[in-house]
Design a protein around this motif. Structure first.
Motif, PDB file in Angstrom:
ATOM      1  N   ILE A  40       0.727  -1.170   0.148  1.00  9.32           N
ATOM      2  CA  ILE A  40      -0.001  -0.115  -0.035  1.00  9.32           C
ATOM      3  C   ILE A  40       0.853   1.264   0.207  1.00  9.32           C
ATOM      4  O   ILE A  40       0.489   2.241  -0.723  1.00  9.32           O
ATOM      5  N   GLY A  41       1.987   1.332   1.038  1.00  4.63           N
ATOM      6  CA  GLY A  41       2.699   2.587   0.879  1.00  4.63           C
ATOM      7  C   GLY A  41       3.489   2.785  -0.394  1.00  4.63           C
ATOM      8  O   GLY A  41       3.750   4.101  -0.811  1.00  4.63           O
ATOM      9  N   LEU A  42       3.856   1.818  -1.114  1.00  5.37           N
ATOM     10  CA  LEU A  42       4.838   2.015  -2.415  1.00  5.37           C
ATOM     11  C   LEU A  42       3.752   2.339  -3.500  1.00  5.37           C
ATOM     12  O   LEU A  42       4.175   2.548  -4.578  1.00  5.37           O
ATOM     13  N   TYR A  43       2.600   1.811  -3.459  1.00  7.10           N
ATOM     14  CA  TYR A  43       1.607   1.843  -4.639  1.00  7.10           C
ATOM     15  C   TYR A  43       1.694   3.190  -5.309  1.00  7.10           C
ATOM     16  O   TYR A  43       1.938   3.221  -6.732  1.00  7.10           O
ATOM     17  N   ASP A  44       1.435   4.563  -4.587  1.00  3.80           N
ATOM     18  CA  ASP A  44       1.465   5.599  -5.539  1.00  3.80           C
ATOM     19  C   ASP A  44       3.015   5.879  -5.924  1.00  3.80           C
ATOM     20  O   ASP A  44       2.773   6.356  -7.321  1.00  3.80           O
ATOM     21  N   ASN A  45       3.982   5.643  -5.382  1.00  2.66           N
ATOM     22  CA  ASN A  45       5.299   5.729  -6.022  1.00  2.66           C
ATOM     23  C   ASN A  45       5.606   4.709  -7.199  1.00  2.66           C
ATOM     24  O   ASN A  45       6.079   5.178  -8.485  1.00  2.66           O
ATOM     25  N   VAL A  46       4.966   3.714  -7.104  1.00  2.00           N
ATOM     26  CA  VAL A  46       5.302   2.872  -8.327  1.00  2.00           C
ATOM     27  C   VAL A  46       4.472   3.172  -9.642  1.00  2.00           C
ATOM     28  O   VAL A  46       4.505   3.321 -10.760  1.00  2.00           O
ATOM     29  N   LYS A  47       3.279   3.539  -9.157  1.00  5.13           N
ATOM     30  CA  LYS A  47       2.234   3.855 -10.462  1.00  5.13           C
ATOM     31  C   LYS A  47       2.824   5.198 -10.913  1.00  5.13           C
ATOM     32  O   LYS A  47       2.959   5.508 -12.217  1.00  5.13           O
TER      33      LYS A  47
END
Length: 305
Positions: A93-100
């Protein structure tokens, strides 16, 4: 993704990961009995009922467990579950925005395919780190606390050690492939559905960006995720809980279920899965939004003018 107006400064990666891990632990503590009931229903059918105990429905399973094993049995594996969430949710969840943002080059309003790709990526990454905690959690939830029935494990650390000594590193990472498949499905469905429902609500001005909006988005994400991920989740649970040699692989486990119990076996425990995922999503996303906002407010207050 969640909780920020366009004019807000995006929270740092550390804030998102810490908020996700903390929110997931809160959600696990609230919904763990439902998860334990789900596991008991999913493994029912692969072996004879111990002591003649059969489970019927989610609340029937919970009441039977309380009556025969005591209320503490509903929280079997909670320590491993919290360890899992600290490793797992903070990544997926924490990395989702950055990977997106990495996949889209920081473009606003990315397409559904890019969101799905980001969700699958962070879900698979999280499983690679957290798989041993998931194996231990499932095995604790599956074991029965009955007089005359031998307990498989007596403590979380003893379980890690015993699995390693008896089954090697492969035992700790048992079921990684179905778990990656399951969590890639869960993660991309959960996060993408939450994203899309929330964006639609805000776009059509049905609700403002506050708790009711987060609640509706999370509940919808929980239902859609349960429908898509239940078959893989049942196979994952049974395969991870199985003793060495019972199944040759996760695919063999799925085939055995199909031939011996029929296709409905893949949706065993659907209601507790939905109750658990729906309530888990609501508690997690609402907590995530609030914890993240509180951490950002704290940073702004502490920052020098």
């Amino acid at each position: 993704m969640v909780g920020l107006k366009p004019s807000d400064v995006p929270p740092p990666l550390g804030v998102k990961m810490a908020s996700a891990g903390a929110a997931a632990c809160i959600a696990d503590m609230v919904t763990f009995p439902l998860d334990t009931a789900k596991v008991r229903l999913q493994i029912q059918g692969e072996k004879q009922a111990v002591g003649g105990i059969r489970y019927r429905g989610v609340f029937g399973t919970i009441s039977t467990m309380v009556r025969t094993e005591g209320p503490r049995s509903l929280y079997n594996g909670l320590v491993a579950g919290l360890q899992r969430q600290l490793c797992f949710a903070s990544i997926r969840i924490g990395l989702y925005d950055n990977v997106k943002n990495f996949y889209t080059g920081g473009k606003e309003n990315p397409g559904v395919l890019m969101r799905i790709l980001a969700g699958c990526t962070t879900g698979a990454m999280a499983v690679s780190f957290a798989q041993p905690t998931d194996v231990v959690k499932v095995r604790f939830q599956a074991q029965m606390n009955l007089n005359g029935v031998a307990r498989r494990y007596n403590g979380t650390m003893q379980a890690y050690r015993q699995i390693y000594l008896n089954e090697g590193l492969r035992g700790l990472w048992k079921g990684t492939l179905p778990n990656i498949t399951r969590n890639a499905l869960v993660n991309c469905t959960e996060l993408v559905t939450y994203d899309l429902i929330k964006e639609a609500i805000l776009k059509h001005k049905l609700l403002s960006d506050n708790l009711p909006c987060h609640f509706v988005s999370a509940f919808g994400a929980g239902f859609v995720t349960t429908v898509i991920a239940s078959p893989v989740d049942v196979v994952k649970t049974r395969y991870m809980n199985s003793p060495p040699g019972q199944y040759r692989s996760a695919i063999n486990c799925a085939w055995t279920m199909m031939t011996k119990e029929g296709p409905t076996a893949f949706y065993k425990g659907f209601m507790p899965s939905f109750l658990r995922l729906g309530s888990w999503n609501v508690v997690m996303f609402v907590s995530f939004e609030q914890i993240k906002r509180a951490m950002m407010m704290s940073r702004r207050i502490e920052a020098p003018n």
